[in-house]
Design a protein around this motif. Structure first.
Motif, PDB file in Angstrom:
ATOM      1  N   TYR A  62      -2.860  -4.112  -2.322  1.00 30.08           N
ATOM      2  CA  TYR A  62      -3.763  -4.101  -1.166  1.00 30.08           C
ATOM      3  C   TYR A  62      -5.098  -3.439  -1.512  1.00 30.08           C
ATOM      4  CZ  TYR A  62      -5.458  -2.398   3.416  1.00 30.08           C
ATOM      5  OH  TYR A  62      -6.222  -2.076   4.516  1.00 30.08           O
ATOM      6  N   LYS A  63      -5.051  -2.472  -2.428  1.00 37.23           N
ATOM      7  CA  LYS A  63      -6.258  -1.751  -2.828  1.00 37.23           C
ATOM      8  C   LYS A  63      -6.802  -2.212  -4.179  1.00 37.23           C
ATOM      9  CE  LYS A  63      -6.793   1.230   0.585  1.00 37.23           C
ATOM     10  NZ  LYS A  63      -8.006   1.284   1.417  1.00 37.23           N
ATOM     11  N   VAL A  72       1.544  -2.704   5.950  1.00 37.29           N
ATOM     12  CA  VAL A  72       0.239  -3.303   5.649  1.00 37.29           C
ATOM     13  C   VAL A  72       0.412  -4.785   5.310  1.00 37.29           C
ATOM     14  CG1 VAL A  72      -1.680  -3.284   4.003  1.00 37.29           C
ATOM     15  CG2 VAL A  72      -0.845  -1.136   4.957  1.00 37.29           C
ATOM     16  N   TYR A 126       0.859  -1.183   0.000  1.00 38.25           N
ATOM     17  CA  TYR A 126       0.000   0.000   0.000  1.00 38.25           C
ATOM     18  C   TYR A 126       0.897   1.236   0.000  1.00 38.25           C
ATOM     19  CZ  TYR A 126      -3.201   3.669   1.461  1.00 38.25           C
ATOM     20  OH  TYR A 126      -3.934   4.842   1.510  1.00 38.25           O
ATOM     21  N   SER A 163      -0.833  -0.309  -5.718  1.00 41.23           N
ATOM     22  CA  SER A 163      -1.051  -0.868  -4.373  1.00 41.23           C
ATOM     23  C   SER A 163      -1.957  -2.098  -4.460  1.00 41.23           C
ATOM     24  CB  SER A 163      -1.684   0.178  -3.454  1.00 41.23           C
ATOM     25  OG  SER A 163      -0.844   1.291  -3.272  1.00 41.23           O
ATOM     26  N   ILE A 196      -3.200   3.954  -5.915  1.00 42.65           N
ATOM     27  CA  ILE A 196      -4.091   2.788  -5.875  1.00 42.65           C
ATOM     28  C   ILE A 196      -3.663   1.809  -6.966  1.00 42.65           C
ATOM     29  CG2 ILE A 196      -6.455   1.967  -6.213  1.00 42.65           C
ATOM     30  CD1 ILE A 196      -6.071   3.484  -3.587  1.00 42.65           C
ATOM     31  N   HIS A 254      -3.400   6.873  -1.231  1.00 43.16           N
ATOM     32  CA  HIS A 254      -4.816   6.868  -1.631  1.00 43.16           C
ATOM     33  C   HIS A 254      -5.105   7.608  -2.937  1.00 43.16           C
ATOM     34  CE1 HIS A 254      -5.242  11.071  -0.418  1.00 43.16           C
ATOM     35  NE2 HIS A 254      -4.590  10.776   0.691  1.00 43.16           N
TER      36      HIS A 254
END
Length: 445
Positions: A150-151, A215, A137, A148, A145, A140
């Motif tokens: 994770y997103k 994360v 991550y 990442s 994103i 935002h």
């Protein structure tokens, strides 16, 4: 008029987007003041904060608030006016870094820093493709994103120009700590990704990684990993970006930056920093080489940031550096972190639920499993422990791909007594789980 907790929650639910979640969403804590490593609710109840790495030198540190108020009373203006603070601060930061990292860009958040790092890398290499670690991550913004996992795995999916390398997790990953040279093995996996990219006629702009993936589950890179990855990435024409947004400013104790754990022979091409810089004030930065910065300037497009590096932000940043030094917070991270990790490791001999204890300085992870042999994630148990610790007035949260890792990144003033208290409370909770034969993860992943 001060609102009741119930009114505050009702208005928040009405006015604030529901995707902006609270800690303990089923029973939130209303925090009205803080000091050091402690938070206080509206009734004056004290909570020990084990996760606020943003308030790096402690909540509401008087030296930081005094520096902010003093500079705010004197001047705070657009960063395009000439002022001493930004130069003084850049010089102080440069003294903590390898000599080749000499050009600074100040911004307002880790997300801004990582977005700018991505632009720098792509401008310098004239390529687009980026390699990232699984479950990473980096922020935002839309650009982040995209890099990442994770997103993006939960959203639109993986872009064609983004490539994912295995997380170098020596506890549950493909290559374990008991194997020969896991650092090289995981680096070779990055080389495999590079080869795959090149086989498609594409080229690498950058390898992007947190120096210690947070994360991802409080991961500590195996020895030699970053040096070898940098070798492969440079050979492919790319650059190495180290994300220090969560881990910089002495949190590891032995070094000022977590990337330095990989040895004196390793230096990233770009380093991003954020959260701890301003002790809660929005302050972040990108530092890179003169060559990369020169290529960014050569594109002919001016870069400016209205607030990034303003006089107040830099005064606060300087005050944070002063406190780290004067209070020997790196030394505290070494001593308290080592003892805390040792205490948690002692618990692992009592409870089969503890699969792994890892970390360095005041960056520590406690991974919970239902089966040590299979390493089955104990996700529900981890959530239960977080809830029980809240009842003991200790604030902790979880991370990792299965949310089964209790993460500890407290303010750097965290004490020996704090570590003992947390360990004792975890001990009591695990003993209770064992005595009652609770099977919280019977239907877990």
């Amino acid at each position: 008029m001060e609102l009741t907790k119930e009114n505050t929650l009702a208005l928040r639910n009405k006015l604030i987007g529901q995707s902006v979640r609270l800690f303990y969403s089923d029973s939130p804590v209303k925090i009205t003041r803080a000091r050091g490593q402690y938070l206080f609710d509206e009734n004056g109840t004290e909570y020990l904060d084990c996760i606020s790495n943003v308030q790096h030198v402690g909540h509401c540190h008087p030296s930081i608030t005094e520096a902010a108020a003093r500079q705010m009373d004197l001047l705070n203006t657009n960063t395009r006016f000439l002022h001493d603070n930004i130069i003084t601060y850049a010089e102080r930061l440069a003294a903590t870094l390898p000599a080749k990292l000499s050009v600074f860009y100040f911004v307002n958040s880790g997300s801004e820093a990582n977005d700018l790092a991505l632009r720098l890398a792509q401008q310098y290499t004239q390529q687009e493709d980026v390699i990232v670690l699984d479950h990473a991550y980096h922020g935002h913004l839309m650009s982040l994103i995209d890099i990442s996992p994770y997103k993006f795995r939960k959203l639109t999916g993986q872009k064609e120009w983004v490539h994912v390398a295995p997380l170098p997790d020596t506890y549950r990953g493909v290559y374990r700590a008991d194997q020969s040279n896991p650092g090289k093995a995981y680096a070779d996996a990055v080389k495999d990704v590079i080869d795959q990219v090149q086989s498609k006629g594409r080229k690498i702009a950058a390898f992007f990684a947190e120096s210690l993936p947070s994360v991802g589950g409080q991961i500590i890179f195996p020895e030699g990993y970053s040096v070898k990855v940098a070798e492969y990435v440079h050979s492919a024409g790319g650059i190495f970006v180290a994300d220090e947004v969560q881990t910089g400013f002495g949190r590891v104790g032995t070094h000022f930056w977590a990337f330095q754990l990989q040895g004196e022979n390793f230096c990233p091409d770009i380093v991003t920093m954020g959260k701890p810089m301003g002790n809660g004030h929005p302050l972040a930065c990108v530092v890179t080489t003169a060559e990369i910065a020169g290529a960014f300037t050569a594109n002919g497009v001016e870069y400016f940031n209205t607030f990034g590096g303003n006089p107040v932000s830099c005064a606060i940043g300087l005050a944070v550096l002063d406190v780290i030094e004067k209070e020997d917070l790196r030394g505290n991270a070494i001593k308290v972190g080592a003892m805390f990790k040792h205490l948690l490791q002692q618990l692992s001999s009592k409870y089969e639920l503890i699969g792994d204890v890892r970390g360095v300085g005041l960056f520590i992870g406690l991974e919970l499993v239902t089966d040590r042999e299979l390493k089955t994630p104990a996700t529900h148990t981890a959530a239960y422990i977080v809830k029980r610790l809240k009842e003991d007035h200790i604030v902790v949260s979880t991370d990792g791909p299965w949310d089964n890792v209790l993460k500890f990144k407290p303010p750097m003033c965290f004490s020996m007594d704090n570590a003992k208290r947390v360990t004792q409370c975890i001990d009591n909770i695990l003993a209770d789980i064992k005595t009652k034969n609770l099977e919280l993860d019977r239907d877990d992943v």
